[in-house]
Design an enzyme around this catalytic site. Structure first.
Site, PDB file in Angstrom:
ATOM      1  N   LYS A   1      23.918  39.787  39.840  1.00 24.75           N
ATOM      2  CA  LYS A   1      23.550  38.375  39.925  1.00 24.75           C
ATOM      3  C   LYS A   1      24.765  37.470  39.694  1.00 24.75           C
ATOM      4  O   LYS A   1      25.817  37.933  39.237  1.00 24.75           O
ATOM      5  CB  LYS A   1      22.457  38.081  38.906  1.00 24.75           C
ATOM      6  CG  LYS A   1      21.151  38.834  39.173  1.00 24.75           C
ATOM      7  CD  LYS A   1      20.139  38.518  38.088  1.00 24.75           C
ATOM      8  CE  LYS A   1      18.846  39.283  38.271  1.00 24.75           C
ATOM      9  NZ  LYS A   1      17.887  38.977  37.179  1.00 24.75           N
TER      10      LYS A   1
ATOM     11  N   TYR B   1      11.884  36.194  46.035  1.00 24.97           N
ATOM     12  CA  TYR B   1      11.082  35.947  44.838  1.00 24.97           C
ATOM     13  C   TYR B   1       9.684  35.428  45.160  1.00 24.97           C
ATOM     14  O   TYR B   1       9.040  34.793  44.318  1.00 24.97           O
ATOM     15  CB  TYR B   1      11.799  34.953  43.917  1.00 24.97           C
ATOM     16  CG  TYR B   1      13.005  35.529  43.224  1.00 24.97           C
ATOM     17  CD1 TYR B   1      12.918  36.695  42.473  1.00 24.97           C
ATOM     18  CD2 TYR B   1      14.246  34.891  43.303  1.00 24.97           C
ATOM     19  CE1 TYR B   1      14.026  37.219  41.825  1.00 24.97           C
ATOM     20  CE2 TYR B   1      15.357  35.408  42.649  1.00 24.97           C
ATOM     21  CZ  TYR B   1      15.237  36.573  41.912  1.00 24.97           C
ATOM     22  OH  TYR B   1      16.333  37.086  41.263  1.00 24.97           O
TER      23      TYR B   1
ATOM     24  N   PHE C   1       8.569  29.485  35.901  1.00 28.98           N
ATOM     25  CA  PHE C   1      10.003  29.782  35.935  1.00 28.98           C
ATOM     26  C   PHE C   1      10.573  29.926  37.347  1.00 28.98           C
ATOM     27  O   PHE C   1      11.771  30.144  37.513  1.00 28.98           O
ATOM     28  CB  PHE C   1      10.299  31.059  35.135  1.00 28.98           C
ATOM     29  CG  PHE C   1       9.558  32.266  35.644  1.00 28.98           C
ATOM     30  CD1 PHE C   1      10.063  33.046  36.661  1.00 28.98           C
ATOM     31  CD2 PHE C   1       8.333  32.621  35.070  1.00 28.98           C
ATOM     32  CE1 PHE C   1       9.374  34.171  37.127  1.00 28.98           C
ATOM     33  CE2 PHE C   1       7.638  33.743  35.524  1.00 28.98           C
ATOM     34  CZ  PHE C   1       8.166  34.515  36.561  1.00 28.98           C
TER      35      PHE C   1
ATOM     36  N   ARG D   1      16.827  51.467  37.422  1.00 33.26           N
ATOM     37  CA  ARG D   1      16.089  50.694  36.411  1.00 33.26           C
ATOM     38  C   ARG D   1      16.414  51.191  34.998  1.00 33.26           C
ATOM     39  O   ARG D   1      16.532  50.405  34.068  1.00 33.26           O
ATOM     40  CB  ARG D   1      14.586  50.752  36.666  1.00 33.26           C
ATOM     41  CG  ARG D   1      14.125  50.211  38.006  1.00 33.26           C
ATOM     42  CD  ARG D   1      14.129  48.749  38.157  1.00 33.26           C
ATOM     43  NE  ARG D   1      13.170  48.102  37.276  1.00 33.26           N
ATOM     44  CZ  ARG D   1      12.960  46.792  37.272  1.00 33.26           C
ATOM     45  NH1 ARG D   1      13.611  46.010  38.089  1.00 33.26           N
ATOM     46  NH2 ARG D   1      12.084  46.268  36.447  1.00 33.26           N
TER      47      ARG D   1
ATOM     48  N   THR E   1      14.253  44.063  30.893  1.00 32.32           N
ATOM     49  CA  THR E   1      14.535  42.728  31.432  1.00 32.32           C
ATOM     50  C   THR E   1      15.070  41.794  30.350  1.00 32.32           C
ATOM     51  O   THR E   1      15.997  41.029  30.586  1.00 32.32           O
ATOM     52  CB  THR E   1      13.260  42.134  32.067  1.00 32.32           C
ATOM     53  OG1 THR E   1      12.828  43.015  33.107  1.00 32.32           O
ATOM     54  CG2 THR E   1      13.516  40.762  32.655  1.00 32.32           C
TER      55      THR E   1
ATOM     56  N   ARG F   1      22.082  45.867  30.520  1.00 29.01           N
ATOM     57  CA  ARG F   1      21.611  44.669  29.822  1.00 29.01           C
ATOM     58  C   ARG F   1      21.762  44.788  28.309  1.00 29.01           C
ATOM     59  O   ARG F   1      22.067  43.809  27.631  1.00 29.01           O
ATOM     60  CB  ARG F   1      20.170  44.368  30.201  1.00 29.01           C
ATOM     61  CG  ARG F   1      20.033  43.924  31.661  1.00 29.01           C
ATOM     62  CD  ARG F   1      18.590  43.797  32.046  1.00 29.01           C
ATOM     63  NE  ARG F   1      18.399  43.269  33.384  1.00 29.01           N
ATOM     64  CZ  ARG F   1      17.349  43.545  34.136  1.00 29.01           C
ATOM     65  NH1 ARG F   1      16.385  44.334  33.681  1.00 29.01           N
ATOM     66  NH2 ARG F   1      17.237  43.026  35.341  1.00 29.01           N
TER      67      ARG F   1
ATOM     68  N   ASN G   1      20.418  37.867  33.129  1.00 30.03           N
ATOM     69  CA  ASN G   1      20.474  39.249  32.654  1.00 30.03           C
ATOM     70  C   ASN G   1      21.261  40.176  33.580  1.00 30.03           C
ATOM     71  O   ASN G   1      21.039  41.378  33.616  1.00 30.03           O
ATOM     72  CB  ASN G   1      19.068  39.785  32.376  1.00 30.03           C
ATOM     73  CG  ASN G   1      18.179  39.778  33.593  1.00 30.03           C
ATOM     74  OD1 ASN G   1      18.647  39.636  34.723  1.00 30.03           O
ATOM     75  ND2 ASN G   1      16.890  39.946  33.379  1.00 30.03           N
TER      76      ASN G   1
ATOM     77  N   HIS H   1      19.749  42.899  39.141  1.00 26.81           N
ATOM     78  CA  HIS H   1      18.406  43.117  39.682  1.00 26.81           C
ATOM     79  C   HIS H   1      18.392  44.483  40.331  1.00 26.81           C
ATOM     80  O   HIS H   1      19.349  44.870  41.002  1.00 26.81           O
ATOM     81  CB  HIS H   1      18.063  42.054  40.743  1.00 26.81           C
ATOM     82  CG  HIS H   1      16.890  42.448  41.593  1.00 26.81           C
ATOM     83  ND1 HIS H   1      15.590  42.221  41.194  1.00 26.81           N
ATOM     84  CD2 HIS H   1      16.819  43.105  42.788  1.00 26.81           C
ATOM     85  CE1 HIS H   1      14.772  42.714  42.133  1.00 26.81           C
ATOM     86  NE2 HIS H   1      15.500  43.237  43.099  1.00 26.81           N
TER      87      HIS H   1
ATOM     88  N   GLU I   1      13.196  44.936  50.106  1.00 24.83           N
ATOM     89  CA  GLU I   1      14.411  44.220  49.735  1.00 24.83           C
ATOM     90  C   GLU I   1      15.609  44.644  50.583  1.00 24.83           C
ATOM     91  O   GLU I   1      16.439  43.805  50.941  1.00 24.83           O
ATOM     92  CB  GLU I   1      14.694  44.409  48.245  1.00 24.83           C
ATOM     93  CG  GLU I   1      13.645  43.719  47.388  1.00 24.83           C
ATOM     94  CD  GLU I   1      13.779  44.000  45.905  1.00 24.83           C
ATOM     95  OE1 GLU I   1      14.545  44.910  45.514  1.00 24.83           O
ATOM     96  OE2 GLU I   1      13.105  43.312  45.125  1.00 24.83           O
TER      97      GLU I   1
END
Length: 138
Positions: free
Chosen positions: A9, A49, A57, A86, A92, A103, A113, A116, A127
């Protein structure tokens, strides 16, 4: 080979952590099938998203992912690559992420964070098609 999408990100790019994140993926035995540093436009962010549209949010999420370039990657592994990624990412919420995860070691807030990763095989397929249509299965 199994594939999944990973995004470093904007905060990861801004903080100079892309190399560290890619290195962790590669040390785990995963390989990059594609990678591109790009500014995600608001329309693409909205599509990415879409499941969060209408949530409190949502606007902040879109503003964050579009504020500066992100590194988009298709990552390959032998099986269940999305689950491996993951696990490497951690929870998260960085406050709940275990030490040794991306993270847990490097992020400080839920809203920024660093990374993704697709959360299922169906999400990975959707995706990859969204960000790397040339790699999507026919």
């Amino acid at each position: 080979m199994d594939r999944t999408l990973v995004i470093c990100k904007p905060d990861a790019v801004e903080r100079g952590l892309v190399g560290e994140i890619v290195s962790r993926l590669e040390r785990k035995g995963l390989q990059l099938a594609a990678a591109e540093l790009r500014l995600i436009d608001p329309d693409l962010a909205a599509e990415h998203y879409a499941e969060h549209a209408g949530k409190p949010f949502y606007n902040e999420l879109v503003a964050f992912i579009t504020r500066s370039p992100a590194l988009l990657m298709v990552v390959e592994g032998p099986a269940d690559t999305w689950q491996v990624v993951r696990g490497l990412m951690g929870a998260t919420n960085p406050a709940e992420a275990l030490p040794g995860t991306i993270r847990g070691d490097l992020a400080t807030t839920v809203t920024e964070n660093l990374v993704h990763g697709s959360d299922s095989p169906a999400a990975a397929e959707r995706e990859i098609k969204l960000f790397f249509p040339e790699l999507a299965p026919a």
